[in-house]
Design a protein around this motif. Structure first.
Motif, PDB file in Angstrom:
ATOM      1  N   ALA A 263      18.815   3.796  42.251  1.00  0.00           N
ATOM      2  CA  ALA A 263      17.357   3.632  42.347  1.00  0.00           C
ATOM      3  C   ALA A 263      17.019   2.276  42.935  1.00  0.00           C
ATOM      4  O   ALA A 263      17.520   1.243  42.487  1.00  0.00           O
ATOM      5  CB  ALA A 263      16.726   3.775  40.968  1.00  0.00           C
ATOM      6  N   THR A 279      17.932  14.309  44.820  1.00  0.00           N
ATOM      7  CA  THR A 279      17.560  14.224  43.413  1.00  0.00           C
ATOM      8  C   THR A 279      18.074  12.913  42.831  1.00  0.00           C
ATOM      9  O   THR A 279      19.212  12.513  43.093  1.00  0.00           O
ATOM     10  CB  THR A 279      18.147  15.406  42.620  1.00  0.00           C
ATOM     11  OG1 THR A 279      17.587  16.631  43.112  1.00  0.00           O
ATOM     12  CG2 THR A 279      17.852  15.281  41.139  1.00  0.00           C
ATOM     13  N   LEU A 280      17.250  12.247  42.050  1.00  0.00           N
ATOM     14  CA  LEU A 280      17.604  10.987  41.405  1.00  0.00           C
ATOM     15  C   LEU A 280      17.334  11.080  39.915  1.00  0.00           C
ATOM     16  O   LEU A 280      16.254  11.509  39.501  1.00  0.00           O
ATOM     17  CB  LEU A 280      16.784   9.841  42.013  1.00  0.00           C
ATOM     18  CG  LEU A 280      16.821   8.479  41.296  1.00  0.00           C
ATOM     19  CD1 LEU A 280      18.199   7.834  41.440  1.00  0.00           C
ATOM     20  CD2 LEU A 280      15.728   7.559  41.846  1.00  0.00           C
ATOM     21  N   LEU A 382      13.844  12.846  39.375  1.00  0.00           N
ATOM     22  CA  LEU A 382      12.945  12.569  40.484  1.00  0.00           C
ATOM     23  C   LEU A 382      13.476  13.238  41.745  1.00  0.00           C
ATOM     24  O   LEU A 382      14.663  13.559  41.843  1.00  0.00           O
ATOM     25  CB  LEU A 382      12.834  11.054  40.712  1.00  0.00           C
ATOM     26  CG  LEU A 382      12.618  10.161  39.482  1.00  0.00           C
ATOM     27  CD1 LEU A 382      12.493   8.708  39.913  1.00  0.00           C
ATOM     28  CD2 LEU A 382      11.417  10.607  38.688  1.00  0.00           C
ATOM     29  N   ALA A 384      13.155  13.039  46.208  1.00  0.00           N
ATOM     30  CA  ALA A 384      12.646  12.353  47.401  1.00  0.00           C
ATOM     31  C   ALA A 384      11.835  13.339  48.231  1.00  0.00           C
ATOM     32  O   ALA A 384      12.347  14.372  48.660  1.00  0.00           O
ATOM     33  CB  ALA A 384      13.800  11.806  48.225  1.00  0.00           C
ATOM     34  N   ARG A 388       9.259   9.085  49.850  1.00  0.00           N
ATOM     35  CA  ARG A 388       9.158   8.327  48.613  1.00  0.00           C
ATOM     36  C   ARG A 388       9.652   9.200  47.449  1.00  0.00           C
ATOM     37  O   ARG A 388       9.820  10.413  47.591  1.00  0.00           O
ATOM     38  CB  ARG A 388       7.738   7.866  48.335  1.00  0.00           C
ATOM     39  CG  ARG A 388       6.720   8.974  48.170  1.00  0.00           C
ATOM     40  CD  ARG A 388       5.511   8.516  47.355  1.00  0.00           C
ATOM     41  NE  ARG A 388       5.844   8.405  45.957  1.00  0.00           N
ATOM     42  CZ  ARG A 388       4.998   7.951  45.017  1.00  0.00           C
ATOM     43  NH1 ARG A 388       3.794   7.525  45.362  1.00  0.00           N
ATOM     44  NH2 ARG A 388       5.357   7.878  43.746  1.00  0.00           N
ATOM     45  N   TRP A 389       9.899   8.552  46.316  1.00  0.00           N
ATOM     46  CA  TRP A 389      10.318   9.295  45.137  1.00  0.00           C
ATOM     47  C   TRP A 389       9.095   9.871  44.424  1.00  0.00           C
ATOM     48  O   TRP A 389       8.064   9.223  44.307  1.00  0.00           O
ATOM     49  CB  TRP A 389      11.094   8.390  44.180  1.00  0.00           C
ATOM     50  CG  TRP A 389      12.417   7.938  44.733  1.00  0.00           C
ATOM     51  CD1 TRP A 389      12.756   6.696  45.154  1.00  0.00           C
ATOM     52  CD2 TRP A 389      13.563   8.767  44.939  1.00  0.00           C
ATOM     53  NE1 TRP A 389      14.048   6.679  45.618  1.00  0.00           N
ATOM     54  CE2 TRP A 389      14.577   7.943  45.491  1.00  0.00           C
ATOM     55  CE3 TRP A 389      13.858  10.120  44.711  1.00  0.00           C
ATOM     56  CZ2 TRP A 389      15.844   8.424  45.820  1.00  0.00           C
ATOM     57  CZ3 TRP A 389      15.121  10.598  45.035  1.00  0.00           C
ATOM     58  CH2 TRP A 389      16.095   9.743  45.591  1.00  0.00           C
ATOM     59  N   ARG A 390       9.256  11.113  43.958  1.00  0.00           N
ATOM     60  CA  ARG A 390       8.219  11.811  43.215  1.00  0.00           C
ATOM     61  C   ARG A 390       8.825  12.415  41.944  1.00  0.00           C
ATOM     62  O   ARG A 390      10.036  12.655  41.880  1.00  0.00           O
ATOM     63  CB  ARG A 390       7.609  12.938  44.044  1.00  0.00           C
ATOM     64  CG  ARG A 390       6.780  12.491  45.231  1.00  0.00           C
ATOM     65  CD  ARG A 390       5.460  11.924  44.784  1.00  0.00           C
ATOM     66  NE  ARG A 390       4.570  11.640  45.912  1.00  0.00           N
ATOM     67  CZ  ARG A 390       3.383  11.064  45.803  1.00  0.00           C
ATOM     68  NH1 ARG A 390       2.951  10.674  44.610  1.00  0.00           N
ATOM     69  NH2 ARG A 390       2.642  10.836  46.862  1.00  0.00           N
TER      70      ARG A 390
END
Length: 393
Positions: A263, A279-280, A382, A384, A388-390
């Protein structure tokens, strides 16, 4: 009574009265207005300077907010910064200097795993409470050898568990892994293997890189050639973005999954296209603008997100860990008490060891048996999307 004795008695009485009025107004205790001095050993240059800069910004913003709040009973927080140049030897020298400075109540260390692990003995010898933002479990374990060390970053086992849940949900059965060749990377392999065995997922390929590497093409080619269904990237943020681009260039078309250590900035910039739909696993604060603030804790996280973004023009995921470290130390200092204008490191350590708060990063719970405070439920998924990350829907 002779005149001499009378004058002496009067002077003594006057001195006692002055002391009493200064230290105890109408029975109250003397107010402590001494500063709370927090030292920080950060990666402000070298390979990890990007994250180190985010930590510095977060520390300075949080200290300013606390000093402006008027909630410190007349005290203020002072921050002492040293650059460890992303080098464990330099970090150790910084820790020794901070430990010898009797003004310093506690230390915050950055994200360098080797720095925190290598400094553990010195921290114990100096008996100075230290909150590390590094991820490896060896930073704070075994607790018997890390009495003065506490950790706030997400744990490898929790990251591996959350990633595996998502892989199972997507019905992924084979995975490739790119990870750093350091304590946290090796820990990640073990944690993922354990989770994969339980879930029936096969680790078909694995490649490693040094934390200082800026070329990942060879490792990317190896992983793409193995043709796994998905790829897990377990590296710092700069390397994660490089890897995302490199594996796509090498022909890999499957989904990417990032561990929490990857991150970085909220907005992905030029590398965003390669990471699109990745995916994060990370804390909700990274995307708190997607979340309805239904609790005071969520409202505080949203306010932090807005304040940081307004000050620095963007948001960095790891900033909340640094801010929480400051809050933990200040809260512990105020609770520890002790004589005014003195630094009670042992008392502060004892309070830190039982600290609990709903932090900016999520729920934090320290215990005498567990110095790694971020709870597993702080993590969420989260994705991408559009650079941006959502929050994953």
């Amino acid at each position: 009574m002779t005149p001499f004795r009378s004058a002496t008695a009067l002077a003594a009485a006057s001195a006692m009265l002055a002391t009493t009025l200064t230290g105890c107004q109408f029975g109250g205790q003397e107010q402590d207005t001494s500063p709370i001095v927090i030292a920080a050993d950060l990666e402000l240059s070298g390979a990890a300077a990007g994250v180190g800069k985010a930590y510095r910004q977060a520390l300075e913003l949080k200290v300013q907010q606390l000093n402006d709040s008027g909630a410190l009973n007349g005290r203020t927080v002072e921050l002492l910064l040293k650059d460890n140049r992303s080098d464990a030897s330099e970090s150790l020298r910084n820790i020794a200097d901070f430990g010898n400075d009797k003004r310093v109540s506690a230390i915050i260390m950055g994200g360098c795993n080797e720095c925190a692990i290598g400094a553990a003995r010195t921290i114990n010898e100096k008996q100075i409470p230290t909150v590390a933002l590094a991820s490896a479990s060896a930073v704070a374990n075994p607790v018997a050898d890390r009495r003065y060390v506490f950790k706030l970053a997400p744990n490898a086992a929790d990251n591996a568990s959350a990633l595996t849940v998502e892989l199972v949900r997507r019905k992924v059965t084979s995975v490739g892994l790119l990870r750093t060749d350091d304590a946290y990377g090796r820990e990640g392999v073990q944690a993922l293997r354990a989770e994969f065995r339980k879930a029936g997922i096969q680790l078909t390929a694995e490649a490693s890189l040094r934390t200082t590497d800026t070329e990942v093409d060879r490792q990317a080619g190896t992983l793409a050639a193995a043709e796994p269904e998905a790829l897990v990237i377990w590296t710092p943020p700069e390397q994660a973005m490089l890897a995302a681009a490199a594996v796509k260039q090498a022909g890999f078309t499957g989904p990417l999954y990032f561990d929490a250590s990857a991150a970085g900035d909220l907005f992905l910039g030029a590398s965003g296209r390669a990471a699109e739909r990745a995916t994060l696993v990370f804390t909700q604060t990274m995307v708190i603008d997607d979340v309805i603030a239904t609790t005071p804790a969520k409202a505080a996280r949203r306010q932090w997100f807005q304040d940081y973004t307004a000050r620095f023009g963007g948001y960095h995921g790891s900033s909340s860990f640094a801010a929480d470290a400051v809050q933990l130390i200040v809260d512990a200092e105020l609770r520890a008490g002790g004589p005014p204008a003195t630094v009670d490191r042992e008392g502060l350590r004892d309070v830190l060891e039982t600290s609990q708060m709903d932090g900016l990063s999520g729920p934090i719970r320290m215990t005498p048996d567990n110095h790694s405070g971020l709870m597993p439920q702080a993590l969420t998924t989260l994705v991408a999307r559009n650079g941006r990350w959502r929050l994953a829907s």
